[in-house]
Design a protein around this motif. Structure first.
Motif, mmCIF file in Angstrom:
data_model
loop_
_atom_site.group_PDB
_atom_site.id
_atom_site.type_symbol
_atom_site.label_atom_id
_atom_site.label_comp_id
_atom_site.label_asym_id
_atom_site.label_seq_id
_atom_site.Cartn_x
_atom_site.Cartn_y
_atom_site.Cartn_z
ATOM 1 N N LYS A 152 -30.601 44.274 -44.680
ATOM 2 C CA LYS A 152 -30.716 43.842 -43.545
ATOM 3 C C LYS A 152 -30.093 44.651 -42.525
ATOM 4 O O LYS A 152 -28.954 45.007 -42.737
ATOM 5 C CB LYS A 152 -30.382 42.500 -43.336
ATOM 6 C CG LYS A 152 -30.314 41.796 -41.770
ATOM 7 C CD LYS A 152 -30.220 40.593 -41.872
ATOM 8 C CE LYS A 152 -30.239 39.803 -40.431
ATOM 9 N NZ LYS A 152 -29.620 38.464 -40.584
ATOM 10 N N GLN A 153 -30.765 45.141 -41.619
ATOM 11 C CA GLN A 153 -30.160 46.372 -40.506
ATOM 12 C C GLN A 153 -30.318 45.613 -39.214
ATOM 13 O O GLN A 153 -31.454 45.078 -38.902
ATOM 14 C CB GLN A 153 -30.983 47.595 -40.870
ATOM 15 C CG GLN A 153 -30.544 48.195 -42.087
ATOM 16 C CD GLN A 153 -31.197 49.666 -42.323
ATOM 17 O OE1 GLN A 153 -32.031 49.960 -41.759
ATOM 18 N NE2 GLN A 153 -30.276 50.546 -43.191
ATOM 19 N N LEU A 154 -29.439 45.959 -38.467
ATOM 20 C CA LEU A 154 -29.302 45.343 -37.078
ATOM 21 C C LEU A 154 -29.589 46.327 -36.216
ATOM 22 O O LEU A 154 -28.800 47.582 -36.092
ATOM 23 C CB LEU A 154 -27.842 44.464 -36.978
ATOM 24 C CG LEU A 154 -27.728 43.543 -35.611
ATOM 25 C CD1 LEU A 154 -28.872 42.334 -35.887
ATOM 26 C CD2 LEU A 154 -26.386 43.339 -35.378
ATOM 27 N N THR A 155 -30.301 46.399 -35.177
ATOM 28 C CA THR A 155 -30.619 47.268 -34.244
ATOM 29 C C THR A 155 -30.013 46.754 -32.696
ATOM 30 O O THR A 155 -30.702 45.549 -32.136
ATOM 31 C CB THR A 155 -32.204 47.665 -33.788
ATOM 32 O OG1 THR A 155 -32.646 47.891 -35.221
ATOM 33 C CG2 THR A 155 -32.326 48.802 -32.885
ATOM 34 N N VAL A 156 -28.874 47.075 -32.379
ATOM 35 C CA VAL A 156 -28.432 46.487 -30.955
ATOM 36 C C VAL A 156 -28.878 47.342 -29.993
ATOM 37 O O VAL A 156 -28.918 48.705 -29.739
ATOM 38 C CB VAL A 156 -26.734 46.836 -31.131
ATOM 39 C CG1 VAL A 156 -26.152 46.188 -29.761
ATOM 40 C CG2 VAL A 156 -26.297 45.771 -32.426
ATOM 41 N N VAL A 157 -29.370 46.540 -28.944
ATOM 42 C CA VAL A 157 -29.788 47.170 -27.715
ATOM 43 C C VAL A 157 -29.293 46.532 -26.518
ATOM 44 O O VAL A 157 -29.238 45.684 -26.453
ATOM 45 C CB VAL A 157 -31.464 47.147 -27.843
ATOM 46 C CG1 VAL A 157 -32.070 47.646 -26.467
ATOM 47 C CG2 VAL A 157 -32.092 47.577 -28.934
ATOM 48 N N GLY A 158 -28.766 47.264 -25.567
ATOM 49 C CA GLY A 158 -28.323 46.808 -24.497
ATOM 50 C C GLY A 158 -28.463 47.653 -23.315
ATOM 51 O O GLY A 158 -28.727 49.148 -23.471
#
Ligand SMILES: *Cc1c(COP(=O)(O)O)cnc(C)c1O
Length: 513
Positions: A152-158
């Protein structure tokens, strides 16, 4: 054993569903649009506070507080201590958040709590250094037993107008199984803020300079979150200020600075907090409700004063436009974390301590906000809020005057220089001190950024003093060096969601996570 303060519910929910700490942190926002809160606030006795907690280091105190909100079955003692120690090892001060005592002289108990000794020189580091490690910890644990292709990989977008972006990048740089994409409006953030973000060379970090405004960037991020297909493909995550773990990490410095101000004794203490999204001061509310004997929490706002107006009128009403002020990190229309306080007020004063009823009331209020742009809270609840809170609104002129004034009158240290956000707080503090006229009360004024980050306002206030020099008196060596480092950024020619999605996917493909 999981105690009632270690499970989380939504502020808008009228059923009994609760989540674990991990679920609340990873999910961020509840599916009904509400925010996660621990409905039960743990209690700490005065004996424990003044005989034990008052003697602890920042890190030890953080552990004592966090373990009340996180079950040992979710994060074992050793792991939580390790997370805390690693998170605060990046700070330049042994105290993590040092207190500058009696800034305007020994007869005045005006103390400045410096929250800017983390990697990006702003208070958001206190929370985001911890949140970055926490994300990595949860992901590693999930991935431990999974085959490589199922990780599981998380793509943080802000999106950022300045401070949040760099604090998020420094919190997440180099973390395993996480990538971070920060959008900012080309040419519309300060040069230092841009350098801080774009000089981070870690492979999992990418800044996107988008031709447009901050609102354009924010709208694109919202649209990306709403894009189900993109979301399920890339597991998009957020680190915005509504994440419960950020509030939790901020509770520590209220306890720690109280003990520093009073030398570990029970005394009269007021905190003054420059506020925007209400995350910082909400942590103070939790500290107070846990049993820290605080007289008042003072909300200091700039001209974007929705909170000040609410406390004075009971009406929560968004203005039509954000005013651009000298304290841009507090330029908001709606104060997102305020919803958490509203839930506690609704439960205590309007719902006879019924969690489900409180959720219904908050849900109604936010429906009204959506349809009518405002809602009204009964006087019982406002009177309740005023037991814990006070508020002051500070103008741009007063912000500049306060930077000048403190530069002239400060004694510890001499020529102390405030950033404009901190100046909003200190101006409010001086007003309250004049009203109270009580030499025995301690005033802790929270300093949320290093003055080097907001050169324009600081220079505007101080350039008329012949001995003042920004380069010499304000700018730290470490920030000077940034301008010599290579920049890594990708331009996006138009504020367009499809272009941003393409940029993210192309950059993701290049990252070896
Ligand atoms: C984010 C920020 C604030 C406001 O904090 P909230 O938690 O949003 O109330 C104040 N000052 C600075 C410098 C900030 O970066």
């Amino acid at each position: 054993m999981v105690s009632p303060s270690q499970v989380y519910r939504s502020t808008r929910s009228s059923d009994n569903e609760v989540k674990s700490f991990e679920a609340a942190v990873i999910q961020g926002l509840a599916s009904d649009g509400g925010l996660f809160i621990p409905p039960t606030i743990p209690q700490v006795s005065e004996d424990e506070l003044f005989n034990k907690w008052s003697k602890l280091s920042f890190q030890e105190l953080a552990y004592e507080i966090m373990k009340l909100y996180i079950s040992e079955s979710e994060i074992p003692e050793k792991d939580l201590k390790d997370l805390i120690n690693r998170s605060y090892s990046t700070f330049r001060s042994n105290d993590v958040t040092p207190l500058v005592k009696n800034t305007t002289g020994s007869s005045n108990n005006l103390h400045v709590l410096e929250l800017f000794h983390g990697p990006t020189y702003a208070f958001k580091d206190v929370a985001l250094q911890f949140v970055g490690n926490l994300f990595e910890y949860f992901l590693q644990r999930t991935n431990k037993d999974l085959p490589e292709n199922e990780r599981k990989q998380l793509t943080v977008v802000g999106a950022t107008s300045g401070d949040t972006g760099s604090a998020a990048i420094y919190g997440l740089r180099g973390k395993k199984d996480v990538s971070v994409f920060i959008l900012y409006p080309t040419g519309r953030i300060s040069p230092i803020q841009e350098e801080q973000m774009t000089t981070v060379a870690d492979e999992n970090v990418q800044t996107l300079s988008v031709k447009g405004t901050f609102d354009n960037c924010q709208d694109i991020v919202k649209a990306i979150f709403a894009d189900k297909e993109f979301n399920s493909k890339h597991n998009v995550g957020a680190v915005n200020s509504i994440n419960w773990a950020r509030i939790l990490a901020q509770i520590t410095y209220y306890f720690y600075s109280y003990f520093q101000a009073t030398n570990g004794k029970k005394n009269k203490v007021k905190f003054v907090v420059p506020s925007g999204n209400f995350g910082d001061i909400l942590a103070g509310y939790f500290a107070k409700k846990m049993g820290l004997p605080v007289e008042k929490l003072v909300i200091a706002t700039n001209e974007n004063d929705i909170l000040d107006r609410f406390l004075k009128s009971g009406t929560y009403e968004r203005s039509d436009e954000v005013a651009a002020t000298l304290s841009p990190a507090m330029d908001i229309l709606i104060s997102s974390n305020f919803e958490r306080l509203l839930w506690f007020l609704a439960r205590e004063y309007l719902a006879s301590n019924d969690d489900l009823k409180a959720g219904e009331i908050v849900n109604d209020w936010f429906n009204q906000l959506k349809t009518e742009g405002k809602f009204q809270v009964s006087s019982t609840a406002i009177e309740g809020a005023l037991k814990d809170f006070d508020s002051e609104r500070v103008s741009n002129e007063e912000t500049i005057e306060t930077i000048k004034n403190i530069y002239q009158i400060s004694e510890n240290p001499k020529h102390y220089i405030l950033d404009p956000h901190t100046a909003v707080g200190v101006c409010a503090t001086q007003r309250i001190m004049a009203k109270d006229n009580d030499a025995s009360t301690h005033y802790i004024s929270l300093s949320t950024a290093h003055p080097a980050k907001f050169a324009d306002a600081v220079n505007q206030a101080l350039s008329s003093f012949p001995e003042y020099s920004f380069e010499k008196d304000v700018l730290p060596e470490e920030l000077k060096k940034l301008s010599t480092l290579p920049k890594k950024l990708r331009f996006v020619e138009k504020a367009d969601i499809e272009l941003v999605k393409v940029a993210i996917e192309e950059e993701l493909a290049k990252m070896k996570l």
